[in-house]
Design a protein around this motif. Structure first.
Motif, PDB file in Angstrom:
ATOM      1  N   VAL A  62      89.356  74.226  37.977  1.00 50.61           N
ATOM      2  CA  VAL A  62      88.554  75.364  37.522  1.00 50.61           C
ATOM      3  C   VAL A  62      87.335  74.904  36.724  1.00 50.61           C
ATOM      4  O   VAL A  62      86.241  75.441  36.875  1.00 50.61           O
ATOM      5  N   SER A  63      87.515  73.916  35.882  1.00 51.69           N
ATOM      6  CA  SER A  63      86.407  73.447  35.045  1.00 51.69           C
ATOM      7  C   SER A  63      85.234  72.987  35.889  1.00 51.69           C
ATOM      8  O   SER A  63      84.086  73.343  35.631  1.00 51.69           O
ATOM      9  N   ASN A  64      85.518  72.201  36.911  1.00 51.49           N
ATOM     10  CA  ASN A  64      84.450  71.715  37.789  1.00 51.49           C
ATOM     11  C   ASN A  64      83.823  72.858  38.576  1.00 51.49           C
ATOM     12  O   ASN A  64      82.608  72.895  38.786  1.00 51.49           O
ATOM     13  N   ALA A  65      84.653  73.814  39.007  1.00 52.95           N
ATOM     14  CA  ALA A  65      84.149  74.936  39.806  1.00 52.95           C
ATOM     15  C   ALA A  65      83.159  75.798  39.030  1.00 52.95           C
ATOM     16  O   ALA A  65      82.228  76.372  39.604  1.00 52.95           O
ATOM     17  N   THR A  66      83.344  75.882  37.708  1.00 49.05           N
ATOM     18  CA  THR A  66      82.484  76.731  36.885  1.00 49.05           C
ATOM     19  C   THR A  66      81.418  75.943  36.131  1.00 49.05           C
ATOM     20  O   THR A  66      80.734  76.495  35.264  1.00 49.05           O
ATOM     21  N   ASN A  67      81.265  74.646  36.475  1.00 49.37           N
ATOM     22  CA  ASN A  67      80.316  73.793  35.750  1.00 49.37           C
ATOM     23  C   ASN A  67      80.588  73.829  34.243  1.00 49.37           C
ATOM     24  O   ASN A  67      79.672  73.925  33.427  1.00 49.37           O
ATOM     25  N   ASN A  68      81.881  73.785  33.912  1.00 49.23           N
ATOM     26  CA  ASN A  68      82.356  73.784  32.523  1.00 49.23           C
ATOM     27  C   ASN A  68      82.108  75.098  31.786  1.00 49.23           C
ATOM     28  O   ASN A  68      82.305  75.170  30.577  1.00 49.23           O
ATOM     29  N   ASN A  69      81.675  76.143  32.491  1.00 48.51           N
ATOM     30  CA  ASN A  69      81.580  77.486  31.890  1.00 48.51           C
ATOM     31  C   ASN A  69      82.920  78.197  32.126  1.00 48.51           C
ATOM     32  O   ASN A  69      83.008  79.148  32.903  1.00 48.51           O
ATOM     33  N   LEU A  70      83.967  77.716  31.474  1.00 46.72           N
ATOM     34  CA  LEU A  70      85.313  78.196  31.786  1.00 46.72           C
ATOM     35  C   LEU A  70      85.470  79.700  31.584  1.00 46.72           C
ATOM     36  O   LEU A  70      86.252  80.355  32.274  1.00 46.72           O
ATOM     37  N   ALA A  71      84.741  80.270  30.643  1.00 44.02           N
ATOM     38  CA  ALA A  71      84.857  81.704  30.387  1.00 44.02           C
ATOM     39  C   ALA A  71      84.145  82.536  31.449  1.00 44.02           C
ATOM     40  O   ALA A  71      84.142  83.766  31.378  1.00 44.02           O
ATOM     41  N   ALA A  72      83.535  81.864  32.459  1.00 42.92           N
ATOM     42  CA  ALA A  72      82.945  82.594  33.582  1.00 42.92           C
ATOM     43  C   ALA A  72      84.023  82.971  34.599  1.00 42.92           C
ATOM     44  O   ALA A  72      83.752  83.727  35.537  1.00 42.92           O
ATOM     45  N   TYR A  73      85.229  82.439  34.415  1.00 43.65           N
ATOM     46  CA  TYR A  73      86.328  82.716  35.351  1.00 43.65           C
ATOM     47  C   TYR A  73      87.571  83.041  34.535  1.00 43.65           C
ATOM     48  O   TYR A  73      88.255  82.145  34.036  1.00 43.65           O
ATOM     49  N   VAL A  74      87.836  84.322  34.352  1.00 46.79           N
ATOM     50  CA  VAL A  74      88.942  84.736  33.477  1.00 46.79           C
ATOM     51  C   VAL A  74      89.793  85.817  34.159  1.00 46.79           C
ATOM     52  O   VAL A  74      89.945  86.928  33.643  1.00 46.79           O
ATOM     53  N   PRO A  75      90.381  85.517  35.326  1.00 45.92           N
ATOM     54  CA  PRO A  75      91.186  86.533  36.013  1.00 45.92           C
ATOM     55  C   PRO A  75      92.397  86.980  35.214  1.00 45.92           C
ATOM     56  O   PRO A  75      92.909  88.088  35.414  1.00 45.92           O
ATOM     57  N   PHE A  76      92.865  86.124  34.301  1.00 45.24           N
ATOM     58  CA  PHE A  76      94.011  86.476  33.459  1.00 45.24           C
ATOM     59  C   PHE A  76      93.612  86.609  31.993  1.00 45.24           C
ATOM     60  O   PHE A  76      94.450  86.551  31.103  1.00 45.24           O
ATOM     61  N   GLY A  77      92.318  86.798  31.736  1.00 44.75           N
ATOM     62  CA  GLY A  77      91.852  86.869  30.364  1.00 44.75           C
ATOM     63  C   GLY A  77      91.614  85.474  29.804  1.00 44.75           C
ATOM     64  O   GLY A  77      91.543  84.479  30.530  1.00 44.75           O
ATOM     65  N   TRP A  78      91.514  85.408  28.476  1.00 43.82           N
ATOM     66  CA  TRP A  78      91.161  84.147  27.812  1.00 43.82           C
ATOM     67  C   TRP A  78      91.590  84.233  26.357  1.00 43.82           C
ATOM     68  O   TRP A  78      91.770  85.309  25.814  1.00 43.82           O
ATOM     69  N   GLY A  79      91.734  83.064  25.717  1.00 48.28           N
ATOM     70  CA  GLY A  79      92.015  83.039  24.289  1.00 48.28           C
ATOM     71  C   GLY A  79      93.435  83.448  23.955  1.00 48.28           C
ATOM     72  O   GLY A  79      94.336  83.394  24.804  1.00 48.28           O
ATOM     73  N   PRO A  80      93.671  83.881  22.720  1.00 48.03           N
ATOM     74  CA  PRO A  80      95.029  84.216  22.271  1.00 48.03           C
ATOM     75  C   PRO A  80      95.695  85.293  23.123  1.00 48.03           C
ATOM     76  O   PRO A  80      96.915  85.305  23.255  1.00 48.03           O
ATOM     77  N   ARG A  81      94.883  86.188  23.709  1.00 45.86           N
ATOM     78  CA  ARG A  81      95.455  87.295  24.464  1.00 45.86           C
ATOM     79  C   ARG A  81      95.498  87.026  25.962  1.00 45.86           C
ATOM     80  O   ARG A  81      95.641  87.954  26.761  1.00 45.86           O
ATOM     81  N   ILE A  82      95.373  85.760  26.357  1.00 47.20           N
ATOM     82  CA  ILE A  82      95.477  85.449  27.777  1.00 47.20           C
ATOM     83  C   ILE A  82      96.805  85.973  28.308  1.00 47.20           C
ATOM     84  O   ILE A  82      97.815  85.986  27.601  1.00 47.20           O
ATOM     85  N   CYS A  83      96.802  86.431  29.538  1.00 44.75           N
ATOM     86  CA  CYS A  83      97.975  87.092  30.112  1.00 44.75           C
ATOM     87  C   CYS A  83      99.224  86.223  29.994  1.00 44.75           C
ATOM     88  O   CYS A  83      99.265  85.096  30.484  1.00 44.75           O
ATOM     89  N   ILE A  84     100.244  86.758  29.365  1.00 46.04           N
ATOM     90  CA  ILE A  84     101.473  86.013  29.144  1.00 46.04           C
ATOM     91  C   ILE A  84     102.204  85.744  30.461  1.00 46.04           C
ATOM     92  O   ILE A  84     102.995  84.808  30.575  1.00 46.04           O
ATOM     93  N   GLY A  85     101.912  86.552  31.478  1.00 47.73           N
ATOM     94  CA  GLY A  85     102.615  86.423  32.754  1.00 47.73           C
ATOM     95  C   GLY A  85     101.839  85.695  33.830  1.00 47.73           C
ATOM     96  O   GLY A  85     102.224  85.749  35.005  1.00 47.73           O
ATOM     97  N   GLN A  86     100.758  84.964  33.473  1.00 46.37           N
ATOM     98  CA  GLN A  86      99.943  84.343  34.519  1.00 46.37           C
ATOM     99  C   GLN A  86     100.721  83.288  35.310  1.00 46.37           C
ATOM    100  O   GLN A  86     100.559  83.206  36.549  1.00 46.37           O
ATOM    101  N   ASN A  87     101.562  82.486  34.660  1.00 53.11           N
ATOM    102  CA  ASN A  87     102.339  81.488  35.393  1.00 53.11           C
ATOM    103  C   ASN A  87     103.361  82.144  36.312  1.00 53.11           C
ATOM    104  O   ASN A  87     103.605  81.672  37.433  1.00 53.11           O
ATOM    105  N   PHE A  88     103.948  83.242  35.835  1.00 55.20           N
ATOM    106  CA  PHE A  88     104.878  84.021  36.653  1.00 55.20           C
ATOM    107  C   PHE A  88     104.169  84.513  37.910  1.00 55.20           C
ATOM    108  O   PHE A  88     104.667  84.362  39.032  1.00 55.20           O
ATOM    109  N   ALA A  89     102.974  85.107  37.737  1.00 58.34           N
ATOM    110  CA  ALA A  89     102.221  85.677  38.860  1.00 58.34           C
ATOM    111  C   ALA A  89     101.811  84.603  39.862  1.00 58.34           C
ATOM    112  O   ALA A  89     101.941  84.799  41.082  1.00 58.34           O
ATOM    113  N   MET A  90     101.317  83.465  39.374  1.00 60.49           N
ATOM    114  CA  MET A  90     100.875  82.400  40.281  1.00 60.49           C
ATOM    115  C   MET A  90     102.053  81.782  41.024  1.00 60.49           C
ATOM    116  O   MET A  90     101.958  81.461  42.217  1.00 60.49           O
TER     117      MET A  90
END
Length: 522
Positions: free
Chosen positions: A449-477
């Motif tokens: 992901v880092s390379n795909a966004t040219n290190n603009n990681l917050a440009a790709y946040v399908p599960f949110g970001w930071g402390p409130r990042i989706c708790i179920g993202q690993n489950f979903a993937m």
């Protein structure tokens, strides 16, 4: 003397009534006109542009009309998804540029498209808070995704054990049972000709509903699956509420929608109370609580109560029910939509479908049972899922609110302003994704992901970001990888001539007219 006293008391009463009336009138006038105009003036001074505030409704009517017009016309797979799925955001940016704002009722919403500012908003969740949902929406879902402050901290702590990697590994065989049941249904439909044309949406919804029912509620999964059916009925009512300005007290009026929402709410409450009661009794009888999400949550609450005392554990029965609703809707809806869009895009890009299938067959064979370790070997499948989440993220926008004047970058945000993070718009921005931003190209995620966004990681946040990042993202993937791998093992698929491309937002981004594919048995 008594007459004079009576007259005096009446005068005082009249004065008090007039004072209360004047105060109430001022508060209403301030809410509906004075405050919005002051906020607009503040934003325009900082170079932000948008429509002028319009009494009470703001841009809400324009937004609803644009959504209706967009939904009346399908598009091609090469057309602009943002223009159809988020027409008012697309219109605003086109007219006023990215430094713009919109009006949701009496409240301005600033569009924030700079990844660094997005990172700040999502990281500093104590300053940029979730919106307080109106009561109609809270009747639908009021779990971890919609609470703030100490309550959120407590719930997150209690829920985290349910989503530990080791727990997810134990749930994989249960997920696989649901996948094989769907495969058998499809194989039966294909028995006669070796192929069949049908809408895959209800089957994938049933699959993910069955998975979340089994993993969330264990032996009560059949009863849990009824919750999904009720929630599907609630969604239409919730969408009507989200597209209009909520007037305080409106929920108490006996309108048709309010009565229906209350009826559905009572059904879900009753079902979940019954499931929770059964689980508590089973745990008290010594049955294992570590094999499903609800059991792990109840065990987590019990352990916390033993350590800190019952009064110091901030999770009531209603809170547990709220989290169960969120388990169900977020866990089912998100993954179902990811799988639907994945099959559509792989149907339109048979070369990537072939690459993914070759990888799956190499790792699992044609009849092998996927396990956690070999699912992690699916690099091409992972790349494809990331690209699907970029082009068709479950949520098109994240909204936050500031409750006191604060700064963001060089902006001064007035108290009460809202911030809109237009995820879908960002995911198609050539600045971050290159000239082929509108094209399906999983190769962009080959190096992560880092390379795909040219290190603009917050440009790709399908599960949110930071402390409130989706708790179920690993489950979903994990579920999405397993389901896609199982489908690729047994079938090939292509778009049906009757498929109509019509991405639309109904809480999540989904195909308005279903996903008609032609499925072939391998």
């Amino acid at each position: 003397m008594e007459v004079m006293d009576t007259v005096g008391l009446k005068n005082i009463a009249v004065t008090l009534v007039l004072a209360l009336f004047v105060r109430w009138t001022w508060r209403v006038l301030n809410w509906l006109w004075v405050r919005p105009r002051k906020m607009e003036k503040c934003l325009r001074k900082q170079g932000l542009n948008g429509n002028s505030y319009r009494f009470l409704f703001g841009d809400s009517k324009d937004n609803s009309e644009m959504v209706q017009i967009a939904r009346s016309k399908p598009i091609t797979l090469a057309d602009d998804v943002v223009a159809r799925a988020s027409p008012f955001i697309h219109h605003t940016v086109k007219k006023y540029g990215k430094n713009s704002f919109m009006w949701f009722g009496q409240t301005p919403r600033l569009l924030i498209t700079d990844p660094e500012l997005i990172r700040e908003v999502l990281t500093k969740n104590y300053r940029f808070k979730k919106l307080k949902q109106n009561p109609i929406v809270r009747m639908f879902s009021n779990g971890l995704g919609s609470i703030d402050g100490d309550q959120w901290t407590q719930h997150r702590k209690l829920l985290t054990p349910a989503f530990h990697l080791q727990k997810l590994k134990l749930m994989l065989p249960v997920m696989y049972i649901s996948c094989t049941e769907m495969v058998r249904k499809w194989e039966k439909m294909l028995e006669r000709n070796g192929w069949c044309e049908f809408d895959v949406v209800p089957y994938l919804q049933t699959l993910t509903s069955d998975v979340i029912s089994r993993t969330a509620f264990g032996s009560s999964y059949k009863e849990g699956s009824r919750v999904f059916e009720i929630q599907r009925q609630q969604i239409e009512l919730v969408m009507k509420s989200l597209q209009s300005v909520y007037i305080p007290g409106w929920r108490f009026l006996p309108t048709k929608n309010n009565r229906r929402m209350k009826e559905l709410y009572d059904k879900i409450q009753s079902s979940l109370e019954s499931i929770i009661d059964k689980k508590n009794k089973a745990m008290q009888a010594g049955e294992s609580s570590s094999d499903d999400l609800l059991g792990i949550l109840l065990e987590s609450i019990s352990n916390e109560q033993l350590q800190n005392g019952p009064r110091n554990v901030g999770m009531s029965l209603d809170d547990v029910i709220g989290e169960c609703k969120l388990f169900y809707f977020a866990g089912q809806e998100t993954t179902a939509n990811v799988l639907v869009w994945t099959l559509i895009l792989l149907s339109n890009h048979p070369d990537w479908q072939t690459r993914a299938r070759e990888e799956v067959l190499q790792v699992f064979g044609s009849h092998g049972t996927p396990d956690f370790d070999n699912l992690n070997q699916l690099k091409v499948v992972t790349m494809i899922l990331h690209e699907v989440l970029r082009l068709y993220p479950p949520g098109d926008t994240l909204i936050r609110k500031v409750h006191e004047e604060t700064t963001l970058g060089g902006l001064i945000l007035p108290a009460g302003a809202e911030i809109s993070l237009p995820i879908l718009l960002l995911n198609y921005d050539q600045k971050f994704w290159g000239e082929d931003a509108k094209e399906f190209n999983p190769e962009r995620f080959a190096a992560g992901v880092s390379n795909a966004t040219n290190n603009n990681l917050a440009a790709y946040v399908p599960f949110g970001w930071g402390p409130r990042i989706c708790i179920g993202q690993n489950f979903a993937m994990l579920e999405a990888k397993l389901a896609l791998a199982t489908i690729l093992q047994h079938f090939s698929f292509e778009l049906s001539p009757s498929y109509t491309h019509a991405p639309t937002i109904v809480i999540t981004l989904q195909p308005q007219h279903g996903a008609y594919l032609i499925i072939h048995k391998l």
